[in-house]
Scaffold this motif. Structure first.
Motif, PDB file in Angstrom:
ATOM      1  N   ILE A  98       0.858  -1.177   0.000  1.00 48.55           N
ATOM      2  CA  ILE A  98       0.000   0.000   0.000  1.00 48.55           C
ATOM      3  C   ILE A  98       0.898   1.232   0.000  1.00 48.55           C
ATOM      4  CG2 ILE A  98      -1.928   1.192   1.085  1.00 48.55           C
ATOM      5  CD1 ILE A  98      -2.650  -1.383   2.503  1.00 48.55           C
ATOM      6  N   VAL A  99       0.753   2.036  -1.033  1.00 46.80           N
ATOM      7  CA  VAL A  99       1.560   3.234  -1.206  1.00 46.80           C
ATOM      8  C   VAL A  99       0.678   4.441  -0.875  1.00 46.80           C
ATOM      9  CG1 VAL A  99       2.949   4.613  -2.794  1.00 46.80           C
ATOM     10  CG2 VAL A  99       2.904   2.104  -3.010  1.00 46.80           C
ATOM     11  N   PHE A 100       1.047   5.184   0.137  1.00 42.33           N
ATOM     12  CA  PHE A 100       0.296   6.366   0.548  1.00 42.33           C
ATOM     13  C   PHE A 100       0.990   7.619   0.009  1.00 42.33           C
ATOM     14  CE2 PHE A 100      -0.550   3.124   3.775  1.00 42.33           C
ATOM     15  CZ  PHE A 100      -1.933   3.135   3.804  1.00 42.33           C
ATOM     16  N   GLY A 101       0.258   8.361  -0.802  1.00 34.28           N
ATOM     17  CA  GLY A 101       0.823   9.559  -1.403  1.00 34.28           C
ATOM     18  C   GLY A 101       0.966   9.402  -2.899  1.00 34.28           C
ATOM     19  N   ASP A 130      -4.579   8.210  -1.635  1.00 36.18           N
ATOM     20  CA  ASP A 130      -4.317   9.636  -1.426  1.00 36.18           C
ATOM     21  C   ASP A 130      -5.656  10.333  -1.239  1.00 36.18           C
ATOM     22  OD1 ASP A 130      -3.678  12.523  -1.991  1.00 36.18           O
ATOM     23  OD2 ASP A 130      -1.691  11.672  -2.403  1.00 36.18           O
ATOM     24  N   ALA A 131      -5.686  11.340  -0.386  1.00 38.41           N
ATOM     25  CA  ALA A 131      -6.933  12.066  -0.119  1.00 38.41           C
ATOM     26  C   ALA A 131      -7.286  13.050  -1.222  1.00 38.41           C
ATOM     27  CB  ALA A 131      -6.826  12.805   1.215  1.00 38.41           C
ATOM     28  N   ARG A 132      -6.381  13.269  -2.180  1.00 35.20           N
ATOM     29  CA  ARG A 132      -6.584  14.280  -3.219  1.00 35.20           C
ATOM     30  C   ARG A 132      -6.990  13.619  -4.536  1.00 35.20           C
ATOM     31  NH1 ARG A 132      -0.609  16.469  -2.748  1.00 35.20           N
ATOM     32  NH2 ARG A 132      -0.382  14.190  -2.939  1.00 35.20           N
ATOM     33  N   PRO A 133      -8.270  13.743  -4.918  1.00 40.52           N
ATOM     34  CA  PRO A 133      -8.750  13.039  -6.118  1.00 40.52           C
ATOM     35  C   PRO A 133      -8.076  13.483  -7.404  1.00 40.52           C
ATOM     36  CG  PRO A 133     -10.418  14.579  -5.299  1.00 40.52           C
ATOM     37  CD  PRO A 133      -9.351  14.494  -4.252  1.00 40.52           C
ATOM     38  N   VAL A 134      -7.563  14.699  -7.455  1.00 41.20           N
ATOM     39  CA  VAL A 134      -6.925  15.159  -8.681  1.00 41.20           C
ATOM     40  C   VAL A 134      -5.630  14.407  -8.956  1.00 41.20           C
ATOM     41  CG1 VAL A 134      -5.607  17.012  -7.568  1.00 41.20           C
ATOM     42  CG2 VAL A 134      -6.261  17.218  -9.985  1.00 41.20           C
ATOM     43  N   ASP A 140      -9.053   8.666  -0.312  1.00 44.31           N
ATOM     44  CA  ASP A 140      -9.498   8.741   1.080  1.00 44.31           C
ATOM     45  C   ASP A 140      -8.323   9.223   1.922  1.00 44.31           C
ATOM     46  OD1 ASP A 140     -10.981   8.562   3.386  1.00 44.31           O
ATOM     47  OD2 ASP A 140     -11.431   6.423   3.193  1.00 44.31           O
ATOM     48  N   TRP A 141      -8.629   9.703   3.115  1.00 46.04           N
ATOM     49  CA  TRP A 141      -7.545  10.012   4.034  1.00 46.04           C
ATOM     50  C   TRP A 141      -6.815   8.714   4.358  1.00 46.04           C
ATOM     51  CZ3 TRP A 141      -5.874  14.444   6.881  1.00 46.04           C
ATOM     52  CH2 TRP A 141      -6.434  15.644   6.413  1.00 46.04           C
ATOM     53  N   PRO A 142      -5.482   8.702   4.314  1.00 44.16           N
ATOM     54  CA  PRO A 142      -4.726   7.464   4.490  1.00 44.16           C
ATOM     55  C   PRO A 142      -5.081   6.682   5.756  1.00 44.16           C
ATOM     56  CG  PRO A 142      -3.289   9.151   3.634  1.00 44.16           C
ATOM     57  CD  PRO A 142      -4.599   9.818   3.921  1.00 44.16           C
ATOM     58  N   HIS A 143      -5.184   7.340   6.897  1.00 49.06           N
ATOM     59  CA  HIS A 143      -5.450   6.594   8.128  1.00 49.06           C
ATOM     60  C   HIS A 143      -6.853   5.996   8.131  1.00 49.06           C
ATOM     61  CE1 HIS A 143      -7.370  10.405   9.300  1.00 49.06           C
ATOM     62  NE2 HIS A 143      -8.004   9.729  10.243  1.00 49.06           N
ATOM     63  N   ASP A 157       3.862  14.676   4.889  1.00 49.70           N
ATOM     64  CA  ASP A 157       3.037  15.800   5.326  1.00 49.70           C
ATOM     65  C   ASP A 157       2.446  15.395   6.669  1.00 49.70           C
ATOM     66  OD1 ASP A 157       0.913  17.585   5.850  1.00 49.70           O
ATOM     67  OD2 ASP A 157       0.562  17.921   3.714  1.00 49.70           O
ATOM     68  N   ALA A 158       2.740  16.158   7.724  1.00 49.96           N
ATOM     69  CA  ALA A 158       2.380  15.754   9.082  1.00 49.96           C
ATOM     70  C   ALA A 158       0.893  15.478   9.249  1.00 49.96           C
ATOM     71  CB  ALA A 158       2.832  16.818  10.083  1.00 49.96           C
ATOM     72  N   LYS A 159       0.038  16.227   8.564  1.00 49.59           N
ATOM     73  CA  LYS A 159      -1.401  16.025   8.770  1.00 49.59           C
ATOM     74  C   LYS A 159      -1.859  14.662   8.239  1.00 49.59           C
ATOM     75  CE  LYS A 159      -3.111  18.449   4.598  1.00 49.59           C
ATOM     76  NZ  LYS A 159      -1.807  18.958   4.091  1.00 49.59           N
ATOM     77  N   PHE A 160      -1.115  14.104   7.261  1.00 50.08           N
ATOM     78  CA  PHE A 160      -1.386  12.751   6.797  1.00 50.08           C
ATOM     79  C   PHE A 160      -0.552  11.725   7.571  1.00 50.08           C
ATOM     80  CE2 PHE A 160      -2.188  15.172   2.752  1.00 50.08           C
ATOM     81  CZ  PHE A 160      -3.561  14.982   2.729  1.00 50.08           C
ATOM     82  N   ASP A 161       0.737  12.026   7.734  1.00 49.90           N
ATOM     83  CA  ASP A 161       1.678  11.045   8.268  1.00 49.90           C
ATOM     84  C   ASP A 161       1.384  10.636   9.700  1.00 49.90           C
ATOM     85  OD1 ASP A 161       2.888  11.377   5.865  1.00 49.90           O
ATOM     86  OD2 ASP A 161       4.797  12.146   6.643  1.00 49.90           O
TER      87      ASP A 161
END
Length: 383
Positions: free
Chosen positions: A207-210, A233-237, A253-256, A276-280
């Motif tokens: 699973i690759v996040f980002g 990734d939480a960013r659909p674009v 989706d948000w990773p967590h 990015d701390a808000k995701f990590d």
């Protein structure tokens, strides 16, 4: 044999007679591990490999002979100092091979067909075959799945069949291929037995996040290594199939939140490339407490130190932090996304196989160390 299940299953569907040579055990610097197989059909077509080329010709001939006489045989190959031109492994290793004919109408054909079909569909299954013992039992097979009754038999000994099925299911649950050694009493046939158990399990997950450019290269190499790869990734674009055509799954989706609801196991690898701390932080807080094989996070050493402080602040322990591979990857001097992906993949392989990550040149370490996934279980008797 189950490592070439897709090709062999096509042979089954076409009604071909074939013989299969399977690596039972290895010693020293053997190039292939137990379960690796070479198959030959009645027309002489060959698929697979048991040695990377060292003894393929001799094993091919054994398969042709087995198809002619209908008998399963065991053979050992190794390097001979006395005759460097003899058939053997020039790398200095030893391999034991089981050659089994599987013509249409043979006693074990139905079990082999069921095992190959299951493996080709990506289902969990284990095939147990007598690799050493009385001639009449050689090549007999039992098929087990994660649940339900076993199929086939080893020659008219129900208690032996049940015991082998139980042990094979234990290896299947662990995703392992190995050998069961059964004493003379346990075999119920007056002789000791060796039973090869080949496990086929669904591909492990990566699973690759980002959804960044480095992720695209990592998806490609993860697929090459046999992982079922998901990009989240939480960013659909950015998380689109057009950007990651080789990924098996794209999740927006948000990773967590995704990690909370998806299925992972002891073979899953998690690669956090968001830096990015808000995701990590919420993602790693969860990931480091899951029973997965690998958790790695991208970022500079400064990012790593800041991230660790934030993780401690939310209650992550030092023992849990010790599981984190960060900065992610081995020191290859990587710069490009492709080089960085190679660095990450190298660390994942080293972690999986117990490698040191140092150069083999000048290093006095085994090239092919003992594989944790290969086991020998000894059974003295059947209760």
């Amino acid at each position: 044999m189950l490592d070439i299940a897709e090709e062999l299953n096509r042979w089954v569907e076409q009604g071909r007679d074939f013989a299969v040579a399977t690596v039972v055990a290895v010693g020293g610097s053997a190039p292939r591990q137990p379960g690796a197989a070479l198959a030959v059909d009645s027309e002489g077509t060959a698929i697979g490999s048991v040695s990377g080329g060292c003894v393929e010709g001799a094993v091919y001939d054994l398969c042709r002979q087995a198809l002619e006489d209908g008998e399963a045989v065991g053979e050992r190959f190794g390097y001979s100092d006395d005759d460097a031109f003899a058939v053997g492994l020039t790398c200095g290793g030893i391999i034991d091979i089981l050659v089994t004919p599987v013509p249409v109408g043979s006693p074990a054909r139905a079990v082999f067909e069921a095992a190959l079909a299951a493996a080709a569909r990506g289902e969990a299954a284990a095939l147990a075959r007598v690799a050493e013992g009385p001639a009449e039992l050689m090549g007999r097979a039992v098929l087990v799945r994660t649940d339900g009754p076993y199929e086939g038999g080893l020659g008219g000994h129900p208690e032996l069949d049940r015991t082998v099925a139980e042990q094979a299911r234990a290896l299947l649950d662990a995703g392992r291929t190995g050998v069961l050694e059964i004493g003379a009493d346990g075999g119920l046939c007056g002789e000791p037995l060796k039973v090869l158990v080949e496990s086929s399990v669904p591909a492990p997950r990566m699973i690759v996040f980002g959804a960044i450019d480095f992720a695209s290269a990592l998806v490609r190499i993860g697929t090459f290594l046999g992982y079922r790869v998901t990009v989240c990734d939480a960013r659909p674009v950015f998380a689109t199939k057009n950007r990651f055509p080789e990924a098996d799954e794209i999740v927006v989706d948000w990773p967590h939140r995704y990690l909370e609801r998806t299925e992972v196991d002891g073979r899953t690898v998690l690669c956090v490339l968001t830096h990015d701390a808000k995701f990590d932080v919420p993602l790693l807080q969860l990931a480091l407490r899951l029973p997965v094989a690998y958790v790695g996070a991208m970022g500079s050493r400064r990012t790593h130190e800041d991230r660790n402080k934030r993780l401690r602040d939310v209650g992550v322990t030092e023992l849990e932090l010790a599981r984190l591979r960060s900065p992610i990857g081995l020191d290859l001097g990587a710069r490009s996304p492709e080089e960085t992906a190679l660095s990450i993949a190298a660390e994942i392989v080293a972690n999986r196989r117990g490698g040191s990550g140092v150069a083999l040149t000048g290093a006095h370490i085994p090239i092919h160390p003992d594989v944790a996934g290969t086991v020998v279980d000894r059974i003295g008797s059947v209760a």
